[in-house]
Motif scaffolding. Structure first.
Motif, PDB file in Angstrom:
ATOM      1  N   GLN A  38       0.823  -1.205   0.000  1.00 50.36           N
ATOM      2  CA  GLN A  38       0.000   0.000   0.000  1.00 50.36           C
ATOM      3  C   GLN A  38       0.862   1.262   0.000  1.00 50.36           C
ATOM      4  OE1 GLN A  38      -3.508  -0.141  -0.279  1.00 50.36           O
ATOM      5  NE2 GLN A  38      -2.822  -2.217  -0.766  1.00 50.36           N
ATOM      6  N   VAL A  39       2.047   1.168  -0.596  1.00 49.90           N
ATOM      7  CA  VAL A  39       2.955   2.316  -0.619  1.00 49.90           C
ATOM      8  C   VAL A  39       2.313   3.492  -1.352  1.00 49.90           C
ATOM      9  CG1 VAL A  39       5.179   3.157  -1.472  1.00 49.90           C
ATOM     10  CG2 VAL A  39       5.015   0.875  -0.449  1.00 49.90           C
ATOM     11  N   GLY A  40       1.783   3.233  -2.555  1.00 51.51           N
ATOM     12  CA  GLY A  40       1.155   4.298  -3.333  1.00 51.51           C
ATOM     13  C   GLY A  40      -0.084   4.868  -2.673  1.00 51.51           C
ATOM     14  N   PRO A  41      -1.056   4.024  -2.280  1.00 49.58           N
ATOM     15  CA  PRO A  41      -2.259   4.550  -1.621  1.00 49.58           C
ATOM     16  C   PRO A  41      -1.965   5.312  -0.332  1.00 49.58           C
ATOM     17  CG  PRO A  41      -2.657   2.319  -2.415  1.00 49.58           C
ATOM     18  CD  PRO A  41      -1.201   2.588  -2.618  1.00 49.58           C
ATOM     19  N   ALA A  42      -0.996   4.849   0.451  1.00 47.60           N
ATOM     20  CA  ALA A  42      -0.665   5.554   1.695  1.00 47.60           C
ATOM     21  C   ALA A  42      -0.089   6.934   1.395  1.00 47.60           C
ATOM     22  CB  ALA A  42       0.320   4.730   2.521  1.00 47.60           C
ATOM     23  N   ALA A  43       0.785   6.999   0.376  1.00 46.63           N
ATOM     24  CA  ALA A  43       1.356   8.295  -0.008  1.00 46.63           C
ATOM     25  C   ALA A  43       0.263   9.223  -0.533  1.00 46.63           C
ATOM     26  CB  ALA A  43       2.447   8.095  -1.055  1.00 46.63           C
ATOM     27  N   GLN A  44      -0.689   8.684  -1.282  1.00 48.45           N
ATOM     28  CA  GLN A  44      -1.782   9.511  -1.790  1.00 48.45           C
ATOM     29  C   GLN A  44      -2.637  10.041  -0.648  1.00 48.45           C
ATOM     30  OE1 GLN A  44      -2.484  10.323  -5.258  1.00 48.45           O
ATOM     31  NE2 GLN A  44      -3.542  11.849  -4.000  1.00 48.45           N
ATOM     32  N   TRP A  45      -2.893   9.207   0.350  1.00 52.47           N
ATOM     33  CA  TRP A  45      -3.673   9.650   1.513  1.00 52.47           C
ATOM     34  C   TRP A  45      -2.978  10.833   2.184  1.00 52.47           C
ATOM     35  CZ3 TRP A  45      -3.585  10.748   6.607  1.00 52.47           C
ATOM     36  CH2 TRP A  45      -4.786  10.733   7.310  1.00 52.47           C
ATOM     37  N   VAL A  46      -1.661  10.713   2.357  1.00 50.75           N
ATOM     38  CA  VAL A  46      -0.903  11.775   3.011  1.00 50.75           C
ATOM     39  C   VAL A  46      -0.920  13.049   2.172  1.00 50.75           C
ATOM     40  CG1 VAL A  46       1.443  12.484   3.659  1.00 50.75           C
ATOM     41  CG2 VAL A  46       0.554  10.261   4.388  1.00 50.75           C
ATOM     42  N   MET A  47      -0.769  12.909   0.853  1.00 50.49           N
ATOM     43  CA  MET A  47      -0.792  14.100  -0.007  1.00 50.49           C
ATOM     44  C   MET A  47      -2.138  14.818   0.101  1.00 50.49           C
ATOM     45  SD  MET A  47       0.709  16.126  -2.085  1.00 50.49           S
ATOM     46  CE  MET A  47       2.164  15.326  -2.766  1.00 50.49           C
ATOM     47  N   ALA A  83       5.145   2.263   4.954  1.00 47.25           N
ATOM     48  CA  ALA A  83       4.134   1.458   4.277  1.00 47.25           C
ATOM     49  C   ALA A  83       4.757   0.238   3.615  1.00 47.25           C
ATOM     50  CB  ALA A  83       3.401   2.305   3.241  1.00 47.25           C
ATOM     51  N   ALA A  84       5.962   0.413   3.068  1.00 44.85           N
ATOM     52  CA  ALA A  84       6.633  -0.707   2.410  1.00 44.85           C
ATOM     53  C   ALA A  84       7.006  -1.809   3.391  1.00 44.85           C
ATOM     54  CB  ALA A  84       7.891  -0.205   1.700  1.00 44.85           C
ATOM     55  N   HIS A  85       7.160  -1.452   4.656  1.00 45.89           N
ATOM     56  CA  HIS A  85       7.612  -2.412   5.669  1.00 45.89           C
ATOM     57  C   HIS A  85       6.482  -2.818   6.629  1.00 45.89           C
ATOM     58  CE1 HIS A  85      11.344  -0.758   4.068  1.00 45.89           C
ATOM     59  NE2 HIS A  85      11.942  -1.827   4.522  1.00 45.89           N
ATOM     60  N   ALA A  86       5.249  -2.614   6.195  1.00 45.38           N
ATOM     61  CA  ALA A  86       4.089  -2.995   7.013  1.00 45.38           C
ATOM     62  C   ALA A  86       3.136  -3.831   6.152  1.00 45.38           C
ATOM     63  CB  ALA A  86       3.384  -1.745   7.533  1.00 45.38           C
ATOM     64  N   GLU A 146       6.806  18.506   2.604  1.00 51.53           N
ATOM     65  CA  GLU A 146       5.963  17.497   1.973  1.00 51.53           C
ATOM     66  C   GLU A 146       6.795  16.265   1.611  1.00 51.53           C
ATOM     67  OE1 GLU A 146       3.015  18.748  -1.190  1.00 51.53           O
ATOM     68  OE2 GLU A 146       4.451  17.619  -2.420  1.00 51.53           O
ATOM     69  N   THR A 147       7.996  16.500   1.095  1.00 50.14           N
ATOM     70  CA  THR A 147       8.889  15.399   0.720  1.00 50.14           C
ATOM     71  C   THR A 147       9.226  14.533   1.918  1.00 50.14           C
ATOM     72  OG1 THR A 147       9.853  16.627  -1.136  1.00 50.14           O
ATOM     73  CG2 THR A 147      11.176  14.849  -0.205  1.00 50.14           C
ATOM     74  N   MET A 148       9.502  15.154   3.060  1.00 54.22           N
ATOM     75  CA  MET A 148       9.848  14.385   4.254  1.00 54.22           C
ATOM     76  C   MET A 148       8.680  13.515   4.710  1.00 54.22           C
ATOM     77  SD  MET A 148      12.945  14.984   4.728  1.00 54.22           S
ATOM     78  CE  MET A 148      14.089  16.153   3.982  1.00 54.22           C
ATOM     79  N   LEU A 149       7.472  14.060   4.662  1.00 52.50           N
ATOM     80  CA  LEU A 149       6.300  13.295   5.079  1.00 52.50           C
ATOM     81  C   LEU A 149       6.036  12.134   4.115  1.00 52.50           C
ATOM     82  CD1 LEU A 149       3.915  16.219   6.118  1.00 52.50           C
ATOM     83  CD2 LEU A 149       5.198  14.694   7.633  1.00 52.50           C
ATOM     84  N   LEU A 150       6.190  12.381   2.820  1.00 53.54           N
ATOM     85  CA  LEU A 150       5.964  11.326   1.835  1.00 53.54           C
ATOM     86  C   LEU A 150       7.028  10.234   1.935  1.00 53.54           C
ATOM     87  CD1 LEU A 150       4.990  13.441  -1.312  1.00 53.54           C
ATOM     88  CD2 LEU A 150       3.485  11.964   0.030  1.00 53.54           C
ATOM     89  N   ALA A 151       8.275  10.636   2.122  1.00 49.07           N
ATOM     90  CA  ALA A 151       9.354   9.653   2.228  1.00 49.07           C
ATOM     91  C   ALA A 151       9.135   8.741   3.430  1.00 49.07           C
ATOM     92  CB  ALA A 151      10.701  10.358   2.326  1.00 49.07           C
ATOM     93  N   CYS A 152       8.795   9.337   4.553  1.00 53.64           N
ATOM     94  CA  CYS A 152       8.564   8.553   5.769  1.00 53.64           C
ATOM     95  C   CYS A 152       7.387   7.599   5.575  1.00 53.64           C
ATOM     96  CB  CYS A 152       8.306   9.490   6.941  1.00 53.64           C
ATOM     97  SG  CYS A 152       8.140   8.660   8.535  1.00 53.64           S
ATOM     98  N   THR A 153       6.310   8.114   5.003  1.00 51.92           N
ATOM     99  CA  THR A 153       5.114   7.299   4.797  1.00 51.92           C
ATOM    100  C   THR A 153       5.395   6.130   3.865  1.00 51.92           C
ATOM    101  OG1 THR A 153       3.668   9.216   5.120  1.00 51.92           O
ATOM    102  CG2 THR A 153       2.733   7.325   3.972  1.00 51.92           C
ATOM    103  N   MET A 163      14.527   5.858   9.914  1.00 55.60           N
ATOM    104  CA  MET A 163      13.783   6.591   8.899  1.00 55.60           C
ATOM    105  C   MET A 163      12.851   7.607   9.556  1.00 55.60           C
ATOM    106  SD  MET A 163      13.094   6.955   5.645  1.00 55.60           S
ATOM    107  CE  MET A 163      12.369   8.582   5.533  1.00 55.60           C
ATOM    108  N   TYR A 164      12.117   7.170  10.535  1.00 56.47           N
ATOM    109  CA  TYR A 164      11.154   8.052  11.196  1.00 56.47           C
ATOM    110  C   TYR A 164      11.869   9.211  11.892  1.00 56.47           C
ATOM    111  CZ  TYR A 164       7.357   9.648  14.197  1.00 56.47           C
ATOM    112  OH  TYR A 164       6.420  10.426  14.833  1.00 56.47           O
ATOM    113  N   GLU A 165      12.900   8.897  12.646  1.00 53.26           N
ATOM    114  CA  GLU A 165      13.614   9.933  13.397  1.00 53.26           C
ATOM    115  C   GLU A 165      14.212  10.978  12.466  1.00 53.26           C
ATOM    116  OE1 GLU A 165      16.987  12.027  15.122  1.00 53.26           O
ATOM    117  OE2 GLU A 165      17.175  10.444  13.614  1.00 53.26           O
ATOM    118  N   ALA A 166      14.855  10.529  11.391  1.00 52.01           N
ATOM    119  CA  ALA A 166      15.504  11.462  10.470  1.00 52.01           C
ATOM    120  C   ALA A 166      14.470  12.313   9.731  1.00 52.01           C
ATOM    121  CB  ALA A 166      16.367  10.696   9.474  1.00 52.01           C
ATOM    122  N   ALA A 167      13.367  11.699   9.318  1.00 49.89           N
ATOM    123  CA  ALA A 167      12.340  12.448   8.592  1.00 49.89           C
ATOM    124  C   ALA A 167      11.706  13.517   9.476  1.00 49.89           C
ATOM    125  CB  ALA A 167      11.272  11.496   8.061  1.00 49.89           C
TER     126      ALA A 167
END
Length: 350
Positions: free
Chosen positions: A245-254, A321-324, A310-317, A286-290
């Protein structure tokens, strides 16, 4: 000797600089781990009890013993030799400093949005020699090293935003390592004006360049859908209950960001998503750095800074998402441990 010096109360800041200078004598040691771990260790020393300082410092010793030197790796030498241009740029910076001309942190020269955008695109380009030359010229012109390091970290985060899921799953770690290294360099240069640490900016920039193949094909950056902005954070958590759900999660955040959603609440939700998983060390990195980089961009104004956040939030998300989801056994184990700590009985006899 270092450990003894710190325990005797020698200036921790200067000692951290000495250790990090050693970590930049060679290029991007152990895929960035040496610099990153040393930086974090000296952050921890500020808060650690005296009884823990020796333990923290001794954990760094093995990393300095036999690290991989990236300048000896094939990809840093061929098909383009990226080692010599960096060495030449560093020599020119040293010569410039010897002539008492403005360099690095000697001024507070700020980059315009246009210049920041130009440098960001150059960092993401296929012309690393020009990237090295531009960084050198900006340092000589008096641009604060921390500002350049901040943009290198942004470029590294952009690689994560553009990381396509057609890549091998294990390659997420490659773009993560570049980002966390660049973040560590940024944090250190915010606290130090040691000229030799500026070498790490070049090392991080080249690592961003070497990650370019992981953006082929490029994952499209989500655009606001124009639909009603999501308000229920449970929707995002539900997405992260499912795989791929990498794409859908990023879209939700955007959509959330552009719908006026509160970024702090979103970061809390992402933190919750992290803690409910059997997350490994890299996900916490990843979370801490973002979050830290997001906070740094909070102090800047303008459209470029808004896109950077926005980039930081998308990168973290995308990374989380890729690891869940995982098996989520750790929270269950923690609950059992807590109940035992309180003296509760887990099982009643029949």
């Amino acid at each position: 000797m270092l450990i003894t010096a710190i325990l005797k109360g020698i200036d921790t800041k200067r000692l951290s600089e000495m250790m990090l200078i050693a970590a930049t004598d060679h290029f991007y040691l152990d895929g960035g781990h040496v610099f990153d771990f040393h930086s974090k260790a000296f952050e921890v020393l500020v808060w650690a009890n005296v009884s823990q300082k020796e333990r923290i410092l001794t954990s760094l010793v093995p990393m300095m013993a036999r690290p991989t030197r990236s300048e000896e790796l094939h990809q840093w030498q061929a098909p383009l030799n990226l080692v010599e241009p960096i060495k030449q740029a560093v020599n020119e910076l040293e010569q410039n400093a010897a002539q008492a001309q403005p360099i690095g942190g000697s001024t507070d020269a700020q980059l315009s949005d246009d210049t920041e955008e130009q440098l960001l695109q150059q960092l993401l380009s296929d012309t690393p020699e020009q990237t090295i030359a531009l960084l050198r010229d900006l340092l000589i012109a008096g641009t604060a090293p921390a500002q350049l390091a901040k943009l290198v970290a942004l470029a590294a985060a952009e690689r994560i935003v553009r990381f396509h899921t057609q890549n091998d799953f294990g390659d997420w770690i490659a773009v993560l390592h570049t980002f966390t290294y660049a973040h560590a360099v940024h944090e250190r240069l915010l606290q130090s004006d040691e000229p030799l640490l500026q070498r790490a900016i070049f090392h991080g920039a080249v690592s961003v360049y070497l990650d370019r193949f992981l953006n082929v094909p490029t994952a499209a950056r989500p655009k606001p859908s124009g639909s009603a902005a999501p308000t229920n954070h449970q929707e995002l958590l539900d997405l992260l209950d499912l795989r791929q759900q990498v794409g859908p999660a990023a879209q939700w955040v955007m959509d959330y960001i552009h719908g006026g959603g509160e970024p702090g609440a979103l970061l809390n939700t992402l933190g919750h998503a992290l803690l409910r998983e059997d997350a490994e060390f890299h996900s916490f990195q990843m979370y801490e750095a973002a979050v830290a980089e997001y906070d740094r961009w909070q102090t800047a104004a303008g459209s470029f800074a808004e896109k950077a956040k926005e980039t930081m939030l998308l990168a973290c998300t995308r990374y989380l998402a890729a690891h869940a989801p995982t098996a989520r056994e750790l929270p269950h184990t923690a609950k059992i441990a807590w109940r035992l700590h309180k003296g509760e009985r887990l099982f009643e006899g029949e």
